[in-house]
Structure formats: structure tokens, C-alpha cells
Design an enzyme around this catalytic site. Structure first.
Site, PDB file in Angstrom:
ATOM      1  N   THR A 135       0.763  -1.256   0.000  1.00  0.00           N
ATOM      2  CA  THR A 135       0.000   0.000   0.000  1.00  0.00           C
ATOM      3  C   THR A 135       0.795   1.307   0.000  1.00  0.00           C
ATOM      4  O   THR A 135       1.821   1.410   0.659  1.00  0.00           O
ATOM      5  CB  THR A 135      -0.933   0.022   1.252  1.00  0.00           C
ATOM      6  OG1 THR A 135      -1.576  -1.209   1.361  1.00  0.00           O
ATOM      7  CG2 THR A 135      -1.961   1.117   1.194  1.00  0.00           C
ATOM      8  N   ARG A 165     -10.280 -11.108  -3.046  1.00  0.00           N
ATOM      9  CA  ARG A 165      -9.995 -10.788  -1.637  1.00  0.00           C
ATOM     10  C   ARG A 165      -9.937  -9.262  -1.457  1.00  0.00           C
ATOM     11  O   ARG A 165      -9.374  -8.539  -2.258  1.00  0.00           O
ATOM     12  CB  ARG A 165      -8.677 -11.438  -1.236  1.00  0.00           C
ATOM     13  CG  ARG A 165      -8.148 -11.037   0.134  1.00  0.00           C
ATOM     14  CD  ARG A 165      -7.142  -9.903   0.050  1.00  0.00           C
ATOM     15  NE  ARG A 165      -6.558  -9.588   1.346  1.00  0.00           N
ATOM     16  CZ  ARG A 165      -5.740  -8.567   1.540  1.00  0.00           C
ATOM     17  NH1 ARG A 165      -5.386  -7.796   0.532  1.00  0.00           N
ATOM     18  NH2 ARG A 165      -5.258  -8.326   2.732  1.00  0.00           N
ATOM     19  N   VAL A 166     -10.544  -8.769  -0.384  1.00  0.00           N
ATOM     20  CA  VAL A 166     -10.520  -7.334  -0.091  1.00  0.00           C
ATOM     21  C   VAL A 166      -9.778  -7.116   1.216  1.00  0.00           C
ATOM     22  O   VAL A 166     -10.130  -7.717   2.246  1.00  0.00           O
ATOM     23  CB  VAL A 166     -11.956  -6.765   0.019  1.00  0.00           C
ATOM     24  CG1 VAL A 166     -11.910  -5.269   0.305  1.00  0.00           C
ATOM     25  CG2 VAL A 166     -12.737  -7.038  -1.262  1.00  0.00           C
ATOM     26  N   GLY A 167      -8.754  -6.285   1.193  1.00  0.00           N
ATOM     27  CA  GLY A 167      -8.012  -5.954   2.409  1.00  0.00           C
ATOM     28  C   GLY A 167      -8.592  -4.713   3.076  1.00  0.00           C
ATOM     29  O   GLY A 167      -9.740  -4.333   2.860  1.00  0.00           O
ATOM     30  N   ASP A 168      -7.784  -4.063   3.892  1.00  0.00           N
ATOM     31  CA  ASP A 168      -8.268  -2.897   4.639  1.00  0.00           C
ATOM     32  C   ASP A 168      -8.333  -1.616   3.801  1.00  0.00           C
ATOM     33  O   ASP A 168      -9.133  -0.719   4.099  1.00  0.00           O
ATOM     34  CB  ASP A 168      -7.334  -2.619   5.824  1.00  0.00           C
ATOM     35  CG  ASP A 168      -5.927  -2.265   5.346  1.00  0.00           C
ATOM     36  OD1 ASP A 168      -5.313  -3.113   4.671  1.00  0.00           O
ATOM     37  OD2 ASP A 168      -5.454  -1.140   5.629  1.00  0.00           O
ATOM     38  N   THR A 199      -1.374   1.011   6.714  1.00  0.00           N
ATOM     39  CA  THR A 199      -0.659   0.118   5.802  1.00  0.00           C
ATOM     40  C   THR A 199      -0.270  -1.130   6.570  1.00  0.00           C
ATOM     41  O   THR A 199       0.040  -1.062   7.759  1.00  0.00           O
ATOM     42  CB  THR A 199       0.585   0.805   5.207  1.00  0.00           C
ATOM     43  OG1 THR A 199       1.419  -0.196   4.600  1.00  0.00           O
ATOM     44  CG2 THR A 199       1.400   1.553   6.242  1.00  0.00           C
ATOM     45  N   GLY A 200      -0.314  -2.277   5.913  1.00  0.00           N
ATOM     46  CA  GLY A 200       0.043  -3.520   6.585  1.00  0.00           C
ATOM     47  C   GLY A 200      -0.912  -4.634   6.209  1.00  0.00           C
ATOM     48  O   GLY A 200      -1.615  -4.549   5.190  1.00  0.00           O
ATOM     49  N   GLY A 246      -3.905  -6.509   5.715  1.00  0.00           N
ATOM     50  CA  GLY A 246      -5.246  -5.960   5.648  1.00  0.00           C
ATOM     51  C   GLY A 246      -6.261  -6.624   6.547  1.00  0.00           C
ATOM     52  O   GLY A 246      -7.131  -5.960   7.129  1.00  0.00           O
TER      53      GLY A 246
HETATM   54  N1  GLY Z   1      -3.081  -3.309   3.407  1.00  0.00           N
HETATM   55  C1  GLY Z   1      -3.345  -3.733   2.126  1.00  0.00           C
HETATM   56  C2  GLY Z   1      -3.939  -5.059   2.045  1.00  0.00           C
HETATM   57  O1  GLY Z   1      -3.763  -5.880   2.946  1.00  0.00           O
HETATM   58  O2  GLY Z   1      -4.589  -5.330   1.090  1.00  0.00           O
END
Ligand code: GLY
Length: 264
Positions: A147, A175-178, A197-198, A200
Site C-alpha cells: 500500500t 480478496r478485499v483488504g483494509d 498500511t500492513g 489488511g
Molecule cells: N493493506 C493492504 C492489504 O492488505 O490489502
């Protein structure tokens, strides 16, 4: 006719290049801050400055967004991007394909009734606003998974948070992260903007960004709030945060291993 431009505020910008990235990836982050700052100096809004900064990082192949977005388990490059403003607007796309600069698509949703578009719907919307349909090469890099983000405050006091990511290498398609999720990957209110960031999934479970903003509204110390955010995770979970508060209240970053940069 005069236009009310709101209170005069001092412009500021802070950008990060992702948890898990090191000093060698600093140049792209510095270039992003400079691009955003140049916009602010020429009177552009915080939205335009944040977009300018993110575009630089989406076009930098060593950073995990846009061109350098990580490749999914099925070989696809599906990208996420989002923006949120201190005057209560939010726009996001998730799992969008064939889009080199997803931040341009997310930004167009800020003034629509729809907050977020996913997958094919996001790409169809991108077609409708003239964002080119283009194959994105992506990156198979197994580490430095994460990110890019920018937070900007302009002279009217408007704060804007913008983030963009290719997610984590090898995660399944869909897949959806944060990053695109309001409250988790980003938050912005009249007091503060926060970008995460990190990993998700971990950040989403903690709803980190809105909780850091809450912490700030209680303690009024940006660095304390950010360090508290990091402390909510076990040390083996890669996370980082940046924040920018209303005029006079400062700017900060937690997880100094990630490349980040600021101009005020
Ligand atoms: N932080 C971005 C993700 O895990 O998709």
C-alpha cells in the site's frame, strides 16, 4: 459574487510507501510528497494534491500500487483505492482490473451517491469516465507487500486521505483488504485524517484508522494516538500508520521502518 473558501489554514502533506518497504523505496515517496506540495503551492485543493501524490506512487514499479501492484494467486492484478475527506465524502474501488491508476476512479466516486464499486462494476464505471482500460503488469515480489498513502490539508482546512494498493502477494482473486474500507484502512473527520498500511485482514479486524482518530480526539497528541494504534498488534504483524490533523495539531507516522515523508 464571492466564494466562501473557509478559514485560512496552513497546507501540509504526508505520504507513505508501505509497511514492509525500506529506505531504498524512499525516492518514490519523496517524489510523491513533492508532487502534492507543488499542487498545494499552486492553489490546488487537497483532493487534487492527494491524487497527484498517489499517481506518482501508483506509477512507481517498486511500490505496491498501480503498476507495481502485487499479483494474485490466479495471476490477475486486482487493485484497490480509496479517498475520504474531512467534509464527509468517501469514494472507493476494490478488485478493479485493467486500471493503472485506480485512484482516478475512486476519486470520481467522491461526489456520487455510490460509495464503493467492486470488480467488473468498478471497471465499467472507469470506462464511463474515460479512464483507459490497460493491462497492468504487476509485481510478484513476495515481500514489501503493502500500500501507498497520502494525507493532505489545503489552505481552506480541508483534509483528504487517499490510499492505493495491490493487496498482498498471492491472496485469492476477489480478496478485499483494509485499504478501501472506511474506518479500517482510512478515516477522515474534521480533526484528523489517518491512513493504514500492513496486513489488511488484521487492520480490518481492529478498525484501526477510526480508532486512532478517536484516540486522538481524547488525547490530542498525534504521535500518542499513532503509537497506540501500532501497539494493538502483535509485533510479528506488519502495520504502519500516518496521520495529519487540523491546522496546528501536527503530522505523524508510526512504524518508522516504512518510507514516509512530509512537507508543511
Ligand atoms: N493493506 C493492504 C492489504 O492488505 O490489502
Amino acid at each position: 459574487m464571492t466564494r466562501d473558501v473557509g478559514p485560512i489554514s496552513s497546507p501540509a502533506i504526508v505520504c507513505h510507501g508501505g509497511a514492509g518497504h525500506g529506505a531504498k523505496d524512499q525516492p518514490g515517496v519523496d517524489a510523491a510528497v513533492e508532487a502534492g506540495w507543488e499542487k498545494l503551492q499552486s492553489g490546488s485543493s487537497a483532493i487534487d494534491a492527494a491524487i497527484a501524490a498517489i499517481l506518482i506512487m501508483e506509477d512507481d514499479p517498486v511500490l505496491n500500487a498501480g503498476t507495481g501492484g502485487r499479483i494474485r494467486a490466479d495471476g490477475s492484478v486486482q487493485l484497490d483505492a480509496a479517498l475520504m475527506t474531512s467534509d464527509g465524502r468517501y469514494g472507493a474501488v476494490t478488485c478493479i482490473e485493467y486500471t493503472k491508476n485506480p485512484i482516478l476512479v475512486a476519486a470520481k466516486l467522491l461526489d456520487k451517491k455510490i460509495n464503493m464499486l467492486a470488480g467488473r462494476g468498478a471497471r465499467d464505471f472507469a470506462d464511463s469516465i474515460g479512464v483507459p482500460r490497460i493491462a497492468v503488469k504487476g509485481s510478484e515480489k513476495p515481500s514489501g507487500n503493502d500500500t501507498v498513502g497520502a494525507i493532505v490539508r489545503d489552505s481552506t482546512g480541508l483534509i483528504v486521505v487517499a490510499s492505493s494498493t495491490g493487496g498482498c502477494t498471492g491472496r485469492p482473486a476477489g480478496r478485499v483488504g483494509d485499504t478501501p474500507l472506511i474506518g479500517a484502512g482510512l478515516w477522515c473527520d474534521e480533526n484528523i485524517g489517518v491512513a493504514a498500511t500492513g496486513i489488511g485482514e488484521a487492520i480490518t479486524l481492529k478498525m484501526s484508522s477510526i480508532r486512532i482518530a478517536d484516540k486522538f480526539s481524547n488525547c490530542n497528541e498525534i504521535q500518542v494516538a499513532l503509537e497506540w494504534g501500532v501497539s494493538q498488534f502483535k509485533s510479528d504483524i506488519e502495520v504502519g500508520f500516518i496521520a495529519l490533523a487540523k491546522d496546528g495539531e501536527g503530522v505523524g507516522a508510526a512504524n518508522t521502518a516504512m518510507p514516509w515523508s512530509t512537507m508543511t
